[in-house]
Design a protein around this motif. Sequence first.
Motif, PDB file in Angstrom:
ATOM      1  N   ASP A 117       0.588  -1.358   0.108  1.00  0.00           N
ATOM      2  CA  ASP A 117       0.041  -0.127   0.311  1.00  0.00           C
ATOM      3  C   ASP A 117       1.291   1.307  -0.068  1.00  0.00           C
ATOM      4  O   ASP A 117       0.655   2.219   0.304  1.00  0.00           O
ATOM      5  CB  ASP A 117      -0.816  -0.248   0.868  1.00  0.00           C
ATOM      6  CG  ASP A 117      -1.783  -1.736   0.971  1.00  0.00           C
ATOM      7  OD1 ASP A 117      -2.337  -1.515   0.443  1.00  0.00           O
ATOM      8  OD2 ASP A 117      -2.283  -1.588   2.067  1.00  0.00           O
ATOM      9  N   LYS A 118       1.944   1.411  -1.194  1.00  0.00           N
ATOM     10  CA  LYS A 118       2.671   2.512  -1.130  1.00  0.00           C
ATOM     11  C   LYS A 118       1.990   3.638  -1.006  1.00  0.00           C
ATOM     12  O   LYS A 118       2.235   5.035  -0.794  1.00  0.00           O
ATOM     13  CB  LYS A 118       3.915   2.232  -1.860  1.00  0.00           C
ATOM     14  CG  LYS A 118       4.878   3.520  -1.297  1.00  0.00           C
ATOM     15  CD  LYS A 118       6.197   2.852  -3.119  1.00  0.00           C
ATOM     16  CE  LYS A 118       5.601   3.497  -4.209  1.00  0.00           C
ATOM     17  NZ  LYS A 118       6.411   3.333  -4.896  1.00  0.00           N
ATOM     18  N   ASP A 119       1.479   3.786  -1.939  1.00  0.00           N
ATOM     19  CA  ASP A 119       0.954   4.698  -2.775  1.00  0.00           C
ATOM     20  C   ASP A 119      -0.445   5.481  -1.444  1.00  0.00           C
ATOM     21  O   ASP A 119      -0.322   7.159  -1.423  1.00  0.00           O
ATOM     22  CB  ASP A 119      -0.696   4.752  -3.452  1.00  0.00           C
ATOM     23  CG  ASP A 119       0.927   4.337  -5.194  1.00  0.00           C
ATOM     24  OD1 ASP A 119       2.159   4.673  -4.803  1.00  0.00           O
ATOM     25  OD2 ASP A 119      -0.437   3.214  -5.814  1.00  0.00           O
ATOM     26  N   ASP A 120      -0.968   4.792  -0.924  1.00  0.00           N
ATOM     27  CA  ASP A 120      -1.925   5.292   0.321  1.00  0.00           C
ATOM     28  C   ASP A 120      -0.999   5.852   0.975  1.00  0.00           C
ATOM     29  O   ASP A 120      -1.281   7.027   1.640  1.00  0.00           O
ATOM     30  CB  ASP A 120      -3.144   3.903   0.993  1.00  0.00           C
ATOM     31  CG  ASP A 120      -3.275   4.756   2.200  1.00  0.00           C
ATOM     32  OD1 ASP A 120      -3.970   6.043   1.479  1.00  0.00           O
ATOM     33  OD2 ASP A 120      -3.801   3.966   3.121  1.00  0.00           O
ATOM     34  N   ASP A 166      -4.366  11.070   8.711  1.00  0.00           N
ATOM     35  CA  ASP A 166      -3.457  10.275   8.649  1.00  0.00           C
ATOM     36  C   ASP A 166      -3.060  10.358   9.105  1.00  0.00           C
ATOM     37  O   ASP A 166      -2.273   9.159   9.137  1.00  0.00           O
ATOM     38  CB  ASP A 166      -3.269  11.505   7.665  1.00  0.00           C
ATOM     39  CG  ASP A 166      -4.005  11.937   6.224  1.00  0.00           C
ATOM     40  OD1 ASP A 166      -4.833  10.771   6.319  1.00  0.00           O
ATOM     41  OD2 ASP A 166      -4.079  12.561   5.954  1.00  0.00           O
ATOM     42  N   ARG A 167      -1.971  10.997   9.964  1.00  0.00           N
ATOM     43  CA  ARG A 167      -1.161  10.553  11.346  1.00  0.00           C
ATOM     44  C   ARG A 167      -1.391   9.333  11.804  1.00  0.00           C
ATOM     45  O   ARG A 167      -0.686   8.701  11.967  1.00  0.00           O
ATOM     46  CB  ARG A 167      -0.772  12.045  12.227  1.00  0.00           C
ATOM     47  CG  ARG A 167       0.543  12.200  12.674  1.00  0.00           C
ATOM     48  CD  ARG A 167       0.138  13.034  13.661  1.00  0.00           C
ATOM     49  NE  ARG A 167      -1.105  13.083  15.113  1.00  0.00           N
ATOM     50  CZ  ARG A 167      -0.696  12.328  15.680  1.00  0.00           C
ATOM     51  NH1 ARG A 167      -0.078  10.866  16.318  1.00  0.00           N
ATOM     52  NH2 ARG A 167      -1.914  12.675  16.946  1.00  0.00           N
ATOM     53  N   ILE A 168      -2.688   9.982  12.157  1.00  0.00           N
ATOM     54  CA  ILE A 168      -3.048   8.226  13.316  1.00  0.00           C
ATOM     55  C   ILE A 168      -3.087   7.287  12.225  1.00  0.00           C
ATOM     56  O   ILE A 168      -2.956   6.155  13.323  1.00  0.00           O
ATOM     57  CB  ILE A 168      -4.368   9.299  14.105  1.00  0.00           C
ATOM     58  CG1 ILE A 168      -4.692  10.417  14.769  1.00  0.00           C
ATOM     59  CG2 ILE A 168      -5.048   7.610  14.906  1.00  0.00           C
ATOM     60  CD1 ILE A 168      -5.709  10.192  15.365  1.00  0.00           C
ATOM     61  N   TYR A 169      -3.784   7.186  11.634  1.00  0.00           N
ATOM     62  CA  TYR A 169      -3.802   6.346  10.730  1.00  0.00           C
ATOM     63  C   TYR A 169      -2.803   5.451  10.714  1.00  0.00           C
ATOM     64  O   TYR A 169      -2.193   4.008  10.600  1.00  0.00           O
ATOM     65  CB  TYR A 169      -4.771   6.207   9.253  1.00  0.00           C
ATOM     66  CG  TYR A 169      -4.156   4.794   8.491  1.00  0.00           C
ATOM     67  CD1 TYR A 169      -5.199   3.390   8.886  1.00  0.00           C
ATOM     68  CD2 TYR A 169      -2.970   5.074   7.780  1.00  0.00           C
ATOM     69  CE1 TYR A 169      -4.989   2.445   7.631  1.00  0.00           C
ATOM     70  CE2 TYR A 169      -2.923   3.510   6.832  1.00  0.00           C
ATOM     71  CZ  TYR A 169      -3.510   2.722   6.589  1.00  0.00           C
ATOM     72  OH  TYR A 169      -4.028   1.945   5.736  1.00  0.00           O
ATOM     73  N   LEU A 170      -1.147   6.485   9.703  1.00  0.00           N
ATOM     74  CA  LEU A 170       0.351   5.751   9.537  1.00  0.00           C
ATOM     75  C   LEU A 170       0.780   5.425  11.045  1.00  0.00           C
ATOM     76  O   LEU A 170       1.696   4.718  11.059  1.00  0.00           O
ATOM     77  CB  LEU A 170       0.550   6.913   9.501  1.00  0.00           C
ATOM     78  CG  LEU A 170       0.538   6.971   8.333  1.00  0.00           C
ATOM     79  CD1 LEU A 170       0.885   8.941   7.296  1.00  0.00           C
ATOM     80  CD2 LEU A 170       0.379   6.211   6.522  1.00  0.00           C
ATOM     81  N   ASP A 171       0.737   5.755  12.665  1.00  0.00           N
ATOM     82  CA  ASP A 171       0.637   5.505  13.887  1.00  0.00           C
ATOM     83  C   ASP A 171       0.123   3.835  13.888  1.00  0.00           C
ATOM     84  O   ASP A 171       1.340   3.384  13.874  1.00  0.00           O
ATOM     85  CB  ASP A 171       0.470   5.745  14.596  1.00  0.00           C
ATOM     86  CG  ASP A 171       1.315   7.595  14.880  1.00  0.00           C
ATOM     87  OD1 ASP A 171       2.505   7.299  14.432  1.00  0.00           O
ATOM     88  OD2 ASP A 171       0.920   8.211  15.816  1.00  0.00           O
ATOM     89  N   VAL A 225       2.148   7.220   0.565  1.00  0.00           N
ATOM     90  CA  VAL A 225       2.529   8.584   0.073  1.00  0.00           C
ATOM     91  C   VAL A 225       1.151   9.527   0.587  1.00  0.00           C
ATOM     92  O   VAL A 225       2.074  10.651   0.431  1.00  0.00           O
ATOM     93  CB  VAL A 225       2.551   7.953  -1.578  1.00  0.00           C
ATOM     94  CG1 VAL A 225       3.250   9.227  -2.134  1.00  0.00           C
ATOM     95  CG2 VAL A 225       4.229   7.173  -1.567  1.00  0.00           C
ATOM     96  N   SER A 226      -0.130   9.028  -0.356  1.00  0.00           N
ATOM     97  CA  SER A 226      -0.231  10.381   0.301  1.00  0.00           C
ATOM     98  C   SER A 226      -0.922  10.950   1.039  1.00  0.00           C
ATOM     99  O   SER A 226      -1.486  11.977   1.312  1.00  0.00           O
ATOM    100  CB  SER A 226      -2.002   9.576  -0.729  1.00  0.00           C
ATOM    101  OG  SER A 226      -3.620  10.446  -0.380  1.00  0.00           O
ATOM    102  N   ARG A 227      -1.303   9.941   2.476  1.00  0.00           N
ATOM    103  CA  ARG A 227      -0.842  10.136   3.808  1.00  0.00           C
ATOM    104  C   ARG A 227       0.111  11.108   4.079  1.00  0.00           C
ATOM    105  O   ARG A 227       0.122  11.499   5.207  1.00  0.00           O
ATOM    106  CB  ARG A 227      -1.413   9.278   4.183  1.00  0.00           C
ATOM    107  CG  ARG A 227      -2.435   9.127   4.050  1.00  0.00           C
ATOM    108  CD  ARG A 227      -2.771   7.143   5.237  1.00  0.00           C
ATOM    109  NE  ARG A 227      -4.523   6.515   4.698  1.00  0.00           N
ATOM    110  CZ  ARG A 227      -5.382   7.031   5.109  1.00  0.00           C
ATOM    111  NH1 ARG A 227      -5.253   7.743   6.246  1.00  0.00           N
ATOM    112  NH2 ARG A 227      -6.576   6.702   5.063  1.00  0.00           N
ATOM    113  N   MET A 228       1.318  10.925   3.622  1.00  0.00           N
ATOM    114  CA  MET A 228       2.693  11.558   4.115  1.00  0.00           C
ATOM    115  C   MET A 228       1.973  12.894   3.682  1.00  0.00           C
ATOM    116  O   MET A 228       2.969  13.851   4.097  1.00  0.00           O
ATOM    117  CB  MET A 228       3.405  11.001   3.295  1.00  0.00           C
ATOM    118  CG  MET A 228       4.496   9.840   4.133  1.00  0.00           C
ATOM    119  SD  MET A 228       5.051  10.042   5.639  1.00  0.00           S
ATOM    120  CE  MET A 228       6.644  10.429   5.655  1.00  0.00           C
ATOM    121  N   LYS A 229       1.989  12.855   2.431  1.00  0.00           N
ATOM    122  CA  LYS A 229       2.033  14.817   2.275  1.00  0.00           C
ATOM    123  C   LYS A 229       0.611  15.078   1.849  1.00  0.00           C
ATOM    124  O   LYS A 229       0.899  17.145   2.653  1.00  0.00           O
ATOM    125  CB  LYS A 229       1.891  14.599  -0.193  1.00  0.00           C
ATOM    126  CG  LYS A 229       3.361  13.715  -0.636  1.00  0.00           C
ATOM    127  CD  LYS A 229       2.313  13.671  -2.166  1.00  0.00           C
ATOM    128  CE  LYS A 229       3.682  13.134  -2.867  1.00  0.00           C
ATOM    129  NZ  LYS A 229       3.019  13.484  -4.171  1.00  0.00           N
TER     130      LYS A 229
END
Length: 293
Positions: free
Chosen positions: A160-163, A175-180, A165-169
């Motif tokens: 899920d690299k594209d997802d 987005d932060r909570i999800y990536l955590d 990438v989108s959330r990092m941008k």
Amino acid sequence: MQGIQKHTLFSIVLSSLLVLTSCDSLFRKKVEKEPLARVGEEFLYREDVAPLIREDMSPQDSALFVTNYINTWASKQLLLSKSKINLPEEKLAEFDRLVYDYRSDLYTRAYVEALVFKEQDTAVSTSQLRQYYEREKENFKLGEKLVQLRFVGLPAQFLDKDDVVSRMKSWSEEDRIYLDSIAVQFKKIHFNDSIWVRTSRVMEEIPPLTPLNEEDYLKKSQFFELQDSLEVYLGQVTDVLEINDIAPFEYILPDIRQLILNRRRMQYVRKLETEIIDEAIKKNEFEVYEKDE
């Protein structure tokens, strides 16, 4: 009368012998040091070496250590003896002065440091730090480029690299909570983009970044994607400070605190030296003699 004199004389001699015998017995009870080696008039004693032998040493290792130590000690003593004979008198006098100065410095430095440790105030308020920074900020120019960024290291086959990438941008709270929440899947993670980091430190964490290409990727508001044989690195740069820019307060904070403490220390030492001399003069323990013209 003569019998009495002879008896008295005999008693004195007997008493003297008893005293000498008692003294000799007393002296024999004194524990003598056990010598291990001698060079001229200098002795190396067992008690000098014993503290150096570790408990984890085997008997063989201990014996070897002691033998090597004795040989090293003997070599130094012999060389020292030769040097005293063969070096010029002025050179020996110079060395004696250096040894005296070094010994005095060791004692006085240890004493002063103990006093400073006991008496020095180590509390530094934020306002004191900020005032010092504002007053001296021109002296806090950067010697290395700093960046603020967030980045992650993904396994090369991450699905899920594209997802990511989108959330990092976009970097919303969601987005932060999800990536955590999925960070366990990442190989590396750095989301605190409010702190300043040296570019050399970033390159350590992201090997594809080098001094040759960092200008292309470590730019303000730049998003980058880099890859090596092990990982894919996704990063978003939020801010950059160049060499010779003023270092930010938060970055230089530990250095400022240490500078303030060092200045306090120097002031305390100068005050201590003045007080010691004044007290010695009052007690007539110190005086300077005027030279005759």
